[in-house]
Motif scaffolding. Sequence first.
Motif, PDB file in Angstrom:
ATOM      1  N   ALA A   1      21.249 -43.629  -4.915  1.00 15.49           N
ATOM      2  CA  ALA A   1      20.972 -42.562  -3.941  1.00 15.49           C
ATOM      3  C   ALA A   1      21.995 -41.436  -4.067  1.00 15.49           C
ATOM      4  N   LEU A   2      23.254 -41.789  -4.321  1.00 12.38           N
ATOM      5  CA  LEU A   2      24.290 -40.765  -4.469  1.00 12.38           C
ATOM      6  C   LEU A   2      24.101 -40.001  -5.777  1.00 12.38           C
ATOM      7  N   VAL A   3      23.860 -40.735  -6.869  1.00 11.90           N
ATOM      8  CA  VAL A   3      23.691 -40.084  -8.167  1.00 11.90           C
ATOM      9  C   VAL A   3      22.486 -39.145  -8.130  1.00 11.90           C
ATOM     10  N   ARG A   4      21.415 -39.636  -7.521  1.00 14.77           N
ATOM     11  CA  ARG A   4      20.195 -38.832  -7.420  1.00 14.77           C
ATOM     12  C   ARG A   4      20.444 -37.570  -6.588  1.00 14.77           C
ATOM     13  N   THR A   5      21.215 -37.718  -5.514  1.00 15.78           N
ATOM     14  CA  THR A   5      21.501 -36.584  -4.635  1.00 15.78           C
ATOM     15  C   THR A   5      22.320 -35.511  -5.330  1.00 15.78           C
TER      16      THR A   5
ATOM     17  N   GLN B   1      30.143 -40.535 -12.600  1.00 10.33           N
ATOM     18  CA  GLN B   1      30.306 -41.918 -13.039  1.00 10.33           C
ATOM     19  C   GLN B   1      29.224 -42.686 -12.289  1.00 10.33           C
ATOM     20  N   MET B   2      28.202 -43.138 -13.018  1.00 10.90           N
ATOM     21  CA  MET B   2      27.001 -43.680 -12.362  1.00 10.90           C
ATOM     22  C   MET B   2      26.963 -45.194 -12.243  1.00 10.90           C
TER      23      MET B   2
ATOM     24  N   SER C   1      20.415 -47.145 -12.228  1.00 11.35           N
ATOM     25  CA  SER C   1      19.341 -46.996 -13.218  1.00 11.35           C
ATOM     26  C   SER C   1      18.866 -45.551 -13.280  1.00 11.35           C
ATOM     27  N   TYR C   2      19.290 -44.747 -12.299  1.00 13.37           N
ATOM     28  CA  TYR C   2      18.884 -43.340 -12.299  1.00 13.37           C
ATOM     29  C   TYR C   2      19.821 -42.555 -13.211  1.00 13.37           C
TER      30      TYR C   2
ATOM     31  N   PHE D   1      28.633 -40.792 -17.257  1.00 14.37           N
ATOM     32  CA  PHE D   1      28.932 -42.012 -18.006  1.00 14.37           C
ATOM     33  C   PHE D   1      28.781 -43.173 -17.036  1.00 14.37           C
ATOM     34  N   THR D   2      28.756 -44.396 -17.559  1.00 12.75           N
ATOM     35  CA  THR D   2      28.578 -45.549 -16.673  1.00 12.75           C
ATOM     36  C   THR D   2      29.917 -46.045 -16.149  1.00 12.75           C
TER      37      THR D   2
END
Length: 179
Positions: free
Chosen positions: A26-30, A51-52, A56-57, A74-75
């Motif tokens: 939700a944060l990465v998508r936002t 940093q995700m 999966s997004y 990056f992961t």
Amino acid sequence: MGDSGDSVKQEKKVVFVTVGTTLFDALVRTVDTKEVKQELLRKGYTDLVIQMGRGSYTPTKCDGGHGSLAVDYFTFSPSIADHLRSASLVISHAGSGSVFETLQLGKPLIVVVNEDLMDNHQSELAEELAERKHLYCAHPQTLHQTISDMNVESLLPYPSGDATPLAKLMNTFLGFPDD
């Protein structure tokens, strides 16, 4: 002097987003939305590094360029501290490790609360620190508004090296008596 275009070339202002080891799509998508990117640009930021974690997004990469934010992701990285140090603004999940590391570096911080987590001591801690004006606290759906309203100059430095207030705070949340 000549016209080397230096006046146009603005310094890099990096926004570093970290979800730690959590899953927080939700944060990465936002932060990948147009609204958030436009607010960051409006505030003068140039780069967005995400940093995700285990998410999966996958955010949209962008080289920046005319009127857009350079985006990279990056992961995991062994050098999160380096990313924090080079950031002008940190947007983090509510994990206390990320929060205090960022505050100790004296970086402006927006903590985004993960509503999917059942045990939300973390968000209570973030809200308490926000009340004390050490950071901003947001939810994924209010992040762009928080960025729009924030004034990083008005944040108070966290009293580094003094763990007493923090220990008291943690004890309060965990229900231990205050001695």
